[in-house]
Write an enzyme that holds these catalytic residues in place. Structure first.
Site, PDB file in Angstrom:
ATOM      1  N   GLY A   1     -75.582  28.834 -42.704  1.00  0.00           N
ATOM      2  CA  GLY A   1     -75.794  29.316 -41.333  1.00  0.00           C
ATOM      3  C   GLY A   1     -74.858  28.708 -40.311  1.00  0.00           C
TER       4      GLY A   1
ATOM      5  N   GLU B   1     -83.725  24.742 -46.851  1.00  0.00           N
ATOM      6  CA  GLU B   1     -84.631  24.784 -45.696  1.00  0.00           C
ATOM      7  C   GLU B   1     -86.045  24.386 -46.114  1.00  0.00           C
ATOM      8  OE1 GLU B   1     -83.644  28.759 -44.413  1.00  0.00           O
ATOM      9  OE2 GLU B   1     -81.644  28.052 -43.852  1.00  0.00           O
TER      10      GLU B   1
ATOM     11  N   GLU C   1     -75.684  25.545 -52.820  1.00  0.00           N
ATOM     12  CA  GLU C   1     -75.632  25.825 -51.389  1.00  0.00           C
ATOM     13  C   GLU C   1     -75.446  24.515 -50.629  1.00  0.00           C
ATOM     14  OE1 GLU C   1     -77.595  29.767 -50.292  1.00  0.00           O
ATOM     15  OE2 GLU C   1     -79.185  28.288 -50.348  1.00  0.00           O
TER      16      GLU C   1
ATOM     17  N   SER D   1     -72.797  30.698 -45.707  1.00  0.00           N
ATOM     18  CA  SER D   1     -71.860  31.450 -44.868  1.00  0.00           C
ATOM     19  C   SER D   1     -70.953  32.388 -45.651  1.00  0.00           C
ATOM     20  CB  SER D   1     -71.037  30.488 -43.994  1.00  0.00           C
ATOM     21  OG  SER D   1     -71.888  29.773 -43.115  1.00  0.00           O
TER      22      SER D   1
ATOM     23  N   ASN E   1     -80.977  36.889 -48.933  1.00  0.00           N
ATOM     24  CA  ASN E   1     -82.126  36.095 -48.485  1.00  0.00           C
ATOM     25  C   ASN E   1     -82.332  36.380 -47.002  1.00  0.00           C
ATOM     26  OD1 ASN E   1     -83.972  34.141 -47.764  1.00  0.00           O
ATOM     27  ND2 ASN E   1     -82.606  32.392 -48.118  1.00  0.00           N
ATOM     28  N   TRP E   2     -83.311  37.223 -46.702  1.00  0.00           N
ATOM     29  CA  TRP E   2     -83.511  37.639 -45.297  1.00  0.00           C
ATOM     30  C   TRP E   2     -84.112  36.526 -44.447  1.00  0.00           C
ATOM     31  CZ3 TRP E   2     -85.910  43.296 -45.508  1.00  0.00           C
ATOM     32  CH2 TRP E   2     -84.992  44.149 -46.156  1.00  0.00           C
ATOM     33  N   LYS E   3     -84.610  35.488 -45.072  1.00  0.00           N
ATOM     34  CA  LYS E   3     -85.294  34.402 -44.350  1.00  0.00           C
ATOM     35  C   LYS E   3     -86.404  34.994 -43.466  1.00  0.00           C
ATOM     36  CE  LYS E   3     -81.242  31.582 -44.902  1.00  0.00           C
ATOM     37  NZ  LYS E   3     -80.374  30.504 -44.448  1.00  0.00           N
TER      38      LYS E   3
ATOM     39  N   GLY F   1     -77.362  34.729 -46.752  1.00  0.00           N
ATOM     40  CA  GLY F   1     -78.370  34.703 -45.706  1.00  0.00           C
ATOM     41  C   GLY F   1     -78.017  35.680 -44.595  1.00  0.00           C
ATOM     42  N   GLY F   2     -77.402  35.157 -43.542  1.00  0.00           N
ATOM     43  CA  GLY F   2     -77.102  35.948 -42.342  1.00  0.00           C
ATOM     44  C   GLY F   2     -76.449  37.295 -42.632  1.00  0.00           C
TER      45      GLY F   2
ATOM     46  N   HIS G   1     -84.952  26.099 -51.881  1.00  0.00           N
ATOM     47  CA  HIS G   1     -83.941  26.318 -50.842  1.00  0.00           C
ATOM     48  C   HIS G   1     -83.871  25.081 -49.936  1.00  0.00           C
ATOM     49  CE1 HIS G   1     -81.949  27.925 -47.313  1.00  0.00           C
ATOM     50  NE2 HIS G   1     -81.471  28.872 -48.112  1.00  0.00           N
TER      51      HIS G   1
HETATM   52  P1  PGA Z   1     -76.160  31.854 -44.800  1.00  0.00           P
HETATM   53  O1  PGA Z   1     -77.454  31.376 -45.621  1.00  0.00           O
HETATM   54  O2  PGA Z   1     -75.462  32.892 -45.657  1.00  0.00           O
HETATM   55  O3  PGA Z   1     -76.691  32.420 -43.531  1.00  0.00           O
HETATM   56  O4  PGA Z   1     -75.304  30.649 -44.609  1.00  0.00           O
HETATM   57  C1  PGA Z   1     -77.410  31.208 -47.011  1.00  0.00           C
HETATM   58  C2  PGA Z   1     -78.741  30.725 -47.519  1.00  0.00           C
HETATM   59  O5  PGA Z   1     -79.396  29.918 -46.842  1.00  0.00           O
HETATM   60  O6  PGA Z   1     -79.185  31.132 -48.607  1.00  0.00           O
END
Ligand code: PGA
Length: 246
Positions: free
Chosen positions: A168, A95, A162, A206, A9-11, A227-228, A93
């Site tokens: 993050g 967010e 999640e 993470s 997930n590149w966000k 994500g990251g 998600h």
């Molecule tokens: P993260 O994000 O790996 O940066 O913690 C995961 C996500 O939000 O899908």
């Protein structure tokens, strides 16, 4: 046997040049015994599709409109995502839930749009730190699942646990915490009369090359939503390799 799935997930990150390099790197992961999906921001879906189309790596979107089509300025429909080569869509998600006010009802409508278009949804659920510390983690996750799964029937929905406190933050759930919740989620799926054995449940929060293998070793963890660590090709490849080896 559930095939492992790793979703990047590149966000809201990247640009044409950086994406081109990252996509090149990600393509090196194909051919392993793991399904791989990358979810770039909407404006770059076409760029990603062009590079990934023959690669074995699949394309996903990070969000979708709750409506099929019409006067919804700024929105992107499930049919458009399909047209652009997506086969997967992340829905709900944390967010989106926290920053853009998506309720369980909105998430359910989005899921409906995704399955209606013949795409595979990845439904995200997870509790906040405050909810976990007050002993309400399972209750919150169960209500997010109930809202989201109401419409699902026996579609190929993938679930992603999640915990919000792990996204993050560098603070991953321990394998014991993650496995416990995954087992609970599988039980919730069964209780809704759906096929709990075959549904894949990803862990997200993470995930990195150092912790991926121990998470993938848990019996109810079927892959990761990353994500990251998905923004750096070598790290993402290492996570995919850990999934393939598990
Ligand atoms: P993260 O994000 O790996 O940066 O913690 C995961 C996500 O939000 O899908």
């Amino acid at each position: 046997m559930r095939k492992k799935l790793v979703v990047g997930n590149w966000k809201m990150n990247g640009d044409l040049a950086r994406n081109a390099a990252l996509l090149e790197g990600v393509c090196a992961a194909s051919g392993q015994d793991v399904e791989i999906v990358v979810c770039p921001p909407f404006p770059y879906l076409a760029q990603a599709h062009e590079r990934l189309v023959q690669s074995g790596v699949l394309l996903g979107a990070q969000n979708v409109a709750a409506f099929a089509d019409g006067a919804f300025t700024g929105e992107t429909s499930a049919a458009m995502l399909k047209d652009l080569g997506c086969s997967w869509v992340i829905v709900g998600h944390s967010e989106r839930r926290a920053l853009f006010g998506e309720s369980n009802e909105v998430v359910a409508s989005k899921l409906h749009r995704v399955t209606e278009a013949g795409l595979c949804p990845i439904l995200c659920v997870g509790e906040t730190l405050e909810q976990r510390e007050s002993g309400r983690a399972e209750e919150v996750v169960a209500s997010q699942l109930a809202g989201g799964l109401a419409d699902m029937g026996s579609s190929r929905c993938v679930l992603a646990y999640e915990p919000v406190w792990a996204i993050g933050t560098g603070r991953t759930a321990t394998p014991v915490q993650a496995q416990g919740m995954h087992e609970f989620i599988r039980e919730c799926v069964r209780r809704r009369g759906l096929d709990g054995e075959s549904v894949r449940i990803l862990y997200g929060g993470s995930v990195n090359p150092a912790n991926a293998a121990e998470l993938f070793a848990c019996p109810d963890i079927d892959g990761a939503l990353v994500g990251g660590a998905s923004l750096e090709a070598n790290g993402f490849l290492a996570i995919c390799a850990a999934a393939a080896a598990s």
